[in-house]
Enzyme design. Structure first.
Site: not given
Ligand code: RB5
Length: 149
Positions: A8, A65, A67, A98-99, A133
């Site tokens: 993103d 993204c 996180t 494993h996955n 697995h």
């Molecule tokens: C964008 O602000 C943020 O929500 C996105 O990059 C991400 O962290 C979502 O999981």
């Protein structure tokens, strides 16, 4: 390996560094964007890369993204995807062994870029161990099949 990459707006520059790193290691990278700093919605990019993995257009997918969580959840909504959201190499490696993870996600706001390179390295090198697995991977497929009914 042929690797699909997506992100993103939070991870545009970070993605470019990861992409360059992958290319420097000899991988072919297919970029699904975004390359714009305009606000973008992570599900779109998670789904695009996931579809490319499932169709065989690419061998594996890496999505980023803020996180790594949202885009990883989006990827995991696509049948056949096993996306691991990782902040450290141990889980990345075990997700392969494993996955049989076929996608990796991490957060540009969470994981420093040098650590991200290390995570990517162990994830790309990690081999699925199969054997005991596989019964669990088959069970994941069964969950997907039940959802389709
Ligand atoms: C964008 O602000 C943020 O929500 C996105 O990059 C991400 O962290 C979502 O999981």
């Amino acid at each position: 390996m042929k690797i699909g990459i997506g992100n993103d707006h939070v991870a545009v520059e970070y993605k470019s560094i990861v992409r360059g790193y992958l290319e420097s290691k000899g991988h072919e990278v297919v970029n699904f964007g975004t390359d714009s700093l305009e606000r973008a919605n992570y599900p779109e990019y998670g789904e695009a890369v996931a579809n490319a993995v499932v169709s065989g257009e690419v061998d594996r997918g890496i999505v980023i993204c803020g996180t790594g969580v949202g885009i990883g959840i989006a990827a995991n909504k696509v049948n056949g995807i096993r996306c691991c959201t990782c902040s450290e190499p141990y889980s990345a490696l075990l997700s392969r062994q494993h996955n049989n993870s076929n996608m990796l996600s991490f957060g540009a706001r969470v994981v420093g870029i040098e650590l991200a390179k290390m995570i990517v390295d162990v994830w790309l090198d990690g081999e699925y161990e199969d054997g005991r697995h596989q019964v669990r991977i088959d069970m994941l497929r069964d969950i997907e099949a039940r959802q389709r009914r």
